[in-house]
Design a protein around this motif. Structure first.
Motif, PDB file in Angstrom:
ATOM      1  N   VAL A 147     -13.834  43.994  44.253  1.00  0.00           N
ATOM      2  CA  VAL A 147     -13.542  44.828  43.086  1.00  0.00           C
ATOM      3  C   VAL A 147     -14.828  45.000  42.285  1.00  0.00           C
ATOM      4  N   VAL A 148     -15.322  46.223  42.236  1.00  0.00           N
ATOM      5  CA  VAL A 148     -16.518  46.538  41.457  1.00  0.00           C
ATOM      6  C   VAL A 148     -16.077  46.966  40.062  1.00  0.00           C
ATOM      7  N   VAL A 149     -16.634  46.342  39.047  1.00  0.00           N
ATOM      8  CA  VAL A 149     -16.252  46.618  37.663  1.00  0.00           C
ATOM      9  C   VAL A 149     -17.463  47.144  36.913  1.00  0.00           C
ATOM     10  N   LYS A 150     -17.367  48.382  36.425  1.00  0.00           N
ATOM     11  CA  LYS A 150     -18.430  48.934  35.581  1.00  0.00           C
ATOM     12  C   LYS A 150     -18.114  48.582  34.129  1.00  0.00           C
ATOM     13  N   PHE A 151     -19.027  47.832  33.514  1.00  0.00           N
ATOM     14  CA  PHE A 151     -18.844  47.352  32.145  1.00  0.00           C
ATOM     15  C   PHE A 151     -19.853  48.035  31.239  1.00  0.00           C
ATOM     16  N   GLY A 152     -19.379  48.561  30.123  1.00  0.00           N
ATOM     17  CA  GLY A 152     -20.293  49.220  29.192  1.00  0.00           C
ATOM     18  C   GLY A 152     -19.556  49.560  27.913  1.00  0.00           C
ATOM     19  N   GLY A 173     -25.051  54.229  34.758  1.00  0.00           N
ATOM     20  CA  GLY A 173     -24.268  53.063  35.130  1.00  0.00           C
ATOM     21  C   GLY A 173     -23.070  53.389  36.005  1.00  0.00           C
ATOM     22  N   ASP A 174     -22.354  54.470  35.683  1.00  0.00           N
ATOM     23  CA  ASP A 174     -21.207  54.871  36.504  1.00  0.00           C
ATOM     24  C   ASP A 174     -21.669  55.269  37.905  1.00  0.00           C
ATOM     25  N   LEU A 187     -13.739  51.637  36.339  1.00  0.00           N
ATOM     26  CA  LEU A 187     -14.697  52.209  35.389  1.00  0.00           C
ATOM     27  C   LEU A 187     -14.154  51.996  33.987  1.00  0.00           C
ATOM     28  N   LEU A 188     -14.670  50.983  33.301  1.00  0.00           N
ATOM     29  CA  LEU A 188     -14.227  50.689  31.943  1.00  0.00           C
ATOM     30  C   LEU A 188     -14.923  51.636  30.977  1.00  0.00           C
ATOM     31  N   THR A 189     -14.136  52.356  30.198  1.00  0.00           N
ATOM     32  CA  THR A 189     -14.663  53.380  29.298  1.00  0.00           C
ATOM     33  C   THR A 189     -14.144  53.138  27.888  1.00  0.00           C
ATOM     34  N   GLY A 216     -11.728  50.074  28.432  1.00  0.00           N
ATOM     35  CA  GLY A 216     -12.253  48.713  28.412  1.00  0.00           C
ATOM     36  C   GLY A 216     -12.078  48.022  27.081  1.00  0.00           C
ATOM     37  N   ARG A 217     -11.681  48.757  26.041  1.00  0.00           N
ATOM     38  CA  ARG A 217     -11.464  48.142  24.735  1.00  0.00           C
ATOM     39  C   ARG A 217     -10.120  47.429  24.655  1.00  0.00           C
ATOM     40  N   ALA A 218      -9.207  47.779  25.566  1.00  0.00           N
ATOM     41  CA  ALA A 218      -7.887  47.153  25.568  1.00  0.00           C
ATOM     42  C   ALA A 218      -8.004  45.718  26.071  1.00  0.00           C
ATOM     43  N   PRO A 219      -7.325  44.762  25.435  1.00  0.00           N
ATOM     44  CA  PRO A 219      -7.413  43.376  25.876  1.00  0.00           C
ATOM     45  C   PRO A 219      -6.968  43.218  27.324  1.00  0.00           C
TER      46      PRO A 219
END
Length: 287
Positions: A32-37, A188-189, A206-208, A265-268
């Motif tokens: 699982v690749v997770v883009k964090f930003g 990054g994406d 893709l955390l946005t 990505g802001r959601a807990p």
């Protein structure tokens, strides 16, 4: 003997764990690749929450690979150093001085902060960038933009070596060039999509800063095919900053990624909700 009353929260927690079992089994051994930003990177509490989720994923058998951005940190450092930015068609020109700052901030400050956060939560993380072991070889995406790169060759064995050793790779989107002594700043994406594709990942998250892809009525679309995404781009439903994200998703799927999720990505616990609950989170795009 003292009796302990059953707390509803405990019961709910136990039920949640029980319901998660089939999803835990489904993703055991998955890549699982997770883009964090985004804004979460500048918040210590949000960073710790993200790190804890990544450690939990590793603990239950997932092979998480973290790819991060760091635009706000780059902007801050450029301002501190008095380096003026030039723009072409709204995009920053990355000249020699700027790309040196990009490498310093992304591969140094930001990367090691995420590594430290994961280690602080009990994980084992190692930070690298696209230069390490020629992981991400790039060429100029647009000559007018200078050292902004697009990956043209991926060498991901170093990532496999890390997660096979029980280590969580944390990757800064700084690439090497086809020519000697070249450094490229990679979106990054874009970097996350290229890495996920080269790894044939089970999921790319893709955390946005938005809940997902929305229809014309503003409702989040929970699941789409690649054809549906292309149609929504063509009719203007998908617009603005969501276009490059969905194009990254389409490209990753074409390269063999089983599913791409665009989520807030802001959601807990956003990543955990997506992987381990029935309703998931955000917008899932499949081939």
């Amino acid at each position: 003997m003292r009796k302990q009353s059953m707390n509803r929260d405990w019961i709910a927690t136990a039920r949640t764990l029980s319901e998660a079992l089939p999803y835990l089994q489904r993703f055991t051994g998955a890549i699982v690749v997770v883009k964090f930003g985004g804004n979460a990177m500048g918040d210590d509490e949000a960073m710790a929450d993200f790190a804890r989720d990544i450690v939990l994923m590793r603990q239950v058998g997932v092979n998480p690979v973290v790819v991060h951005g760091g635009g706000p940190m780059i902007n801050s450092m450029l301002d501190k150093l008095g380096i003026q930015s030039k723009f072409v068609r709204g995009k920053r020109v990355t000249d020699k001085a700027t790309v040196e700052v990009v490498e310093m901030v992304l591969a140094g400050l930001v990367n090691k902060r995420i590594v430290q956060a994961i280690n602080d939560e009990g994980g084992r993380a190692v930070g690298i960038c696209g230069k390490d072991d020629d992981l991400m070889v790039c060429e100029a995406d647009d000559p007018e933009l200078g050292f902004v790169g697009k990956p043209v060759e991926m060498n991901v064995q170093v990532i496999r070596d890390l997660y096979n050793a029980g280590i969580i790779p944390v990757i800064a989107p700084v690439g090497t060039g086809v020519n000697d002594n070249e450094t490229f700043n990679v979106n990054g994406d874009t970097a996350a999509g290229a890495i996920a594709g080269a790894l044939q990942a089970d999921r790319l998250l893709l955390l946005t800063d938005v809940p997902g892809v929305k229809n014309k009525d503003g409702e989040v679309l929970t699941e789409m095919t690649s054809e549906q995404v292309r149609a929504l781009i063509a009719d203007g439903t998908i617009a603005g900053g969501m276009i490059p994200k969905t194009e990254t998703a389409l490209d990753a799927i074409e390269k063999g990624v089983r599913g791409v999720v665009i989520l807030d990505g802001r959601a807990p616990n956003a990543a955990l909700l997506e992987l381990y609950t029935e309703h998931g989170a955000g917008s899932l795009i499949r081939g």
